[in-house]
Motif scaffolding. Structure first.
Motif, mmCIF file in Angstrom:
data_model
loop_
_atom_site.group_PDB
_atom_site.id
_atom_site.type_symbol
_atom_site.label_atom_id
_atom_site.label_comp_id
_atom_site.label_asym_id
_atom_site.label_seq_id
_atom_site.Cartn_x
_atom_site.Cartn_y
_atom_site.Cartn_z
ATOM 1 N N ASP A 123 32.625 37.163 47.856
ATOM 2 C CA ASP A 123 32.386 38.454 48.497
ATOM 3 C C ASP A 123 32.417 39.610 47.504
ATOM 4 O O ASP A 123 32.297 40.775 47.899
ATOM 5 N N GLY A 124 32.604 39.309 46.224
ATOM 6 C CA GLY A 124 32.546 40.363 45.217
ATOM 7 C C GLY A 124 33.862 40.719 44.566
ATOM 8 O O GLY A 124 33.884 41.520 43.616
ATOM 9 N N PHE A 125 34.969 40.173 45.040
ATOM 10 C CA PHE A 125 36.239 40.393 44.359
ATOM 11 C C PHE A 125 36.215 39.625 43.034
ATOM 12 O O PHE A 125 35.483 38.641 42.876
ATOM 13 N N THR A 126 37.022 40.069 42.093
ATOM 14 C CA THR A 126 37.059 39.424 40.783
ATOM 15 C C THR A 126 38.345 38.618 40.621
ATOM 16 O O THR A 126 39.293 38.765 41.398
ATOM 17 N N LYS A 127 38.368 37.806 39.581
ATOM 18 C CA LYS A 127 39.561 37.021 39.286
ATOM 19 C C LYS A 127 40.754 37.926 38.996
ATOM 20 O O LYS A 127 41.902 37.564 39.277
ATOM 21 N N GLY A 128 40.483 39.119 38.469
ATOM 22 C CA GLY A 128 41.558 40.064 38.214
ATOM 23 C C GLY A 128 42.120 40.703 39.463
ATOM 24 O O GLY A 128 43.203 41.304 39.436
ATOM 25 N N ASP A 129 41.377 40.578 40.586
ATOM 26 C CA ASP A 129 41.844 41.140 41.862
ATOM 27 C C ASP A 129 42.746 40.183 42.626
ATOM 28 O O ASP A 129 43.578 40.617 43.436
ATOM 29 N N VAL A 130 42.539 38.887 42.424
ATOM 30 C CA VAL A 130 43.149 37.870 43.291
ATOM 31 C C VAL A 130 43.911 36.851 42.458
ATOM 32 O O VAL A 130 43.402 36.362 41.440
ATOM 33 N N GLU B 168 35.629 36.572 57.683
ATOM 34 C CA GLU B 168 36.311 37.830 57.974
ATOM 35 C C GLU B 168 37.236 38.321 56.867
ATOM 36 O O GLU B 168 37.561 39.503 56.806
ATOM 37 N N VAL B 169 37.677 37.420 55.969
ATOM 38 C CA VAL B 169 38.748 37.808 55.053
ATOM 39 C C VAL B 169 38.304 38.873 54.053
ATOM 40 O O VAL B 169 39.084 39.778 53.721
ATOM 41 N N GLY B 170 37.065 38.815 53.564
ATOM 42 C CA GLY B 170 36.597 39.818 52.618
ATOM 43 C C GLY B 170 36.610 41.219 53.208
ATOM 44 O O GLY B 170 37.250 42.131 52.664
ATOM 45 N N PRO B 171 35.891 41.433 54.329
ATOM 46 C CA PRO B 171 35.919 42.756 54.964
ATOM 47 C C PRO B 171 37.333 43.196 55.352
ATOM 48 O O PRO B 171 37.688 44.374 55.185
ATOM 49 N N LEU B 172 38.146 42.293 55.873
ATOM 50 C CA LEU B 172 39.514 42.642 56.266
ATOM 51 C C LEU B 172 40.303 43.164 55.076
ATOM 52 O O LEU B 172 40.966 44.214 55.158
ATOM 53 N N PHE B 173 40.256 42.434 53.980
ATOM 54 C CA PHE B 173 41.031 42.852 52.812
ATOM 55 C C PHE B 173 40.496 44.157 52.227
ATOM 56 O O PHE B 173 41.269 44.968 51.690
#
Length: 439
Positions: A80-87, A188-193
């Motif tokens: 969904d576009g998050f990076t490894k540094g985000d998660v 749903e998890v991407g938009p939710l977060f």
């Protein structure tokens, strides 16, 4: 905001994911995790933490193995576009190192946050104490809350046991949970977060719709116990099962093979192919067995380089009934790689020898096409067939189902006695409602 390396940020990670010690430990086989999840606080701590749930040791802060559910969330966020540094996914013992000023979400996964699942009501009744899943989760949630430096950071709980606190504000308050996510959450998890990271308000309980199998993002890192999903859902309508109304969907062979190869590439040599009914892989939702699909999948998995033990978990009686002994022997050979004398265990849900009782508790589709009167005989025959072909059935029987009579109990006891000798185990479970009511 920078990090000292790819693995340790000095200011913490925006999204920190973890689970309690019964879900993240140095397990080698699927059975290791199953045994640990049934333990209670009556089990000596040195035995539980030192032997049954040895601490996961990873070369970096990132957990080198994690429960499949967390890996699915991780993969969905990255897609969904998050990076490894985000998660980051970490072992529960390392959560304090991952949380910092940048942390806005702590995601916890739990299979039994309140100790009200059937395994969890059975073990305390026998052993005493509280189920470790719930005890460890409460400690982990408290530790997470104490580690937070930003009062706006949210604790989000998901996993197979999320249903237990979805309708209980008291339990959410007790555990300090800000948001509960129920069901398969990849869509749903991407938009939710993102809403949470942007400071937007979110509902306390979010019930997710199930993804189509082709939309499930492949995992990007290895799973705990080498767990690989081949199907999700069941749809057999049993009233005591949380997946009873979720239609069974099968993952494509190429996705399954990719997940197996990823685990093997990271040195995970024992693989567990998970489904609510292994023998229904590749079938439709009417319960028919597709033997060719099963053989095709196993024929592609078994020869993979680095694979040692291949495991399966659940099966339904009526699926076994559709396979001949020769077909079961062929499946056994593919699972074991032809190793002589190797038993393949699987969970076989009988629930009761009273067909009437099973049907009245929603198990009509589970029993189809057999009648109430035929059910005990069919179950006995399929157990014997499994034993003859190299399988070790773990036979589950639910005690205390609604409308159970003394006659039902006597019938089930007599049925167990009629099984005779053989490599199998009978596992009684105390009925636990899935609607939050008392049994």
């Amino acid at each position: 905001m920078s990090s000292t390396s790819d693995n340790i940020r000095t200011d913490g990670y925006p999204i920190v994911l973890t689970a309690d010690r019964t879900l993240i430990a140095d397990y080698k086989l699927l059975m290791d995790g199953m045994v640990s999840s049934t333990q209670t606080t009556a089990t000596p701590d040195f035995l539980m933490r030192g032997i049954l749930t040895p601490a996961l040791v990873s070369p970096t802060l990132r957990a080198n193995q994690a429960p499949l559910g967390l890996r699915r969330v991780e993969a969905a966020l990255l897609a969904d576009g998050f990076t490894k540094g985000d998660v980051i996914i970490v072992a529960p013992e390392d959560i304090e190192m991952a949380i910092g000023p940048a942390t806005k979400i702590v995601g916890l996964s739990s299979c039994d946050p309140t100790g009200t699942a059937m395994n969890s009501t059975t073990s305390p009744a026998i052993e005493g104490g509280e189920i470790c899943c719930a005890d460890y989760l409460a400690s982990l949630a408290s530790k997470a809350r104490q580690s937070m430096t930003d009062s706006d950071t949210k604790i989000v709980l998901g996993g197979p046991g999320a249903w237990q606190i979805a309708e209980s504000p008291e339990e959410r308050a007790r555990l300090g949970i800000d948001c509960v996510v129920v069901g398969y959450c990849e869509k749903e998890v991407g938009p939710l977060f993102r809403y949470i990271l942007d400071g937007e308000p979110v509902d306390e309980v979010i019930v997710c719709s199930s993804n189509e199998a082709q939309d499930i993002a492949p995992i990007t890192n290895p799973t705990m116990m080498g767990v690989v999903e081949i199907s999700r859902g069941c749809g057999m309508a049993c009233k005591f099962c949380t997946l009873s109304k979720v239609p069974m969907r099968h993952l494509a062979e190429d996705k399954i093979i990719a997940d197996v190869k990823l685990n093997l590439a990271h040195g995970v040599e024992n693989i567990a192919l998970l489904s609510e009914d292994f023998f229904r892989y590749g079938s439709g939702n009417s319960g028919e067995v597709n033997y060719e699909k099963i053989v095709s999948l196993l024929s592609k998995v078994r020869p993979l380089e680095g694979l040692n033990t291949l495991q399966i978990d659940h099966a339904n009686v009526t699926s076994v009934a559709q396979l001949t002994e020769e077909q079961l022997k062929d499946i056994h050979t593919l699972i074991t790689g032809g190793r002589e004398g190797e038993w393949v265990w699987l969970n076989l849900g009988i629930e009761s020898a009273s067909g009437r009782l099973v049907r009245e508790n929603g198990g009509g589709p589970k029993m189809r096409p057999y009648t109430d009167e035929q059910w005990p005989k069919v179950c006995r025959e399929q157990i014997q067939k499994l034993v003859h072909t190299g399988f070790f059935p773990l036979i589950s029987l639910v005690v205390g189902l609604p409308n159970e009579t003394d006659e039902d109990i006597k019938k089930t006891i007599a049925w167990v006695e009629s099984l005779g000798h053989g490599p199998y185990a009978v596992v009684p479970l105390l009925y636990a409602p899935i609607d939050g009511s008392k049994a």
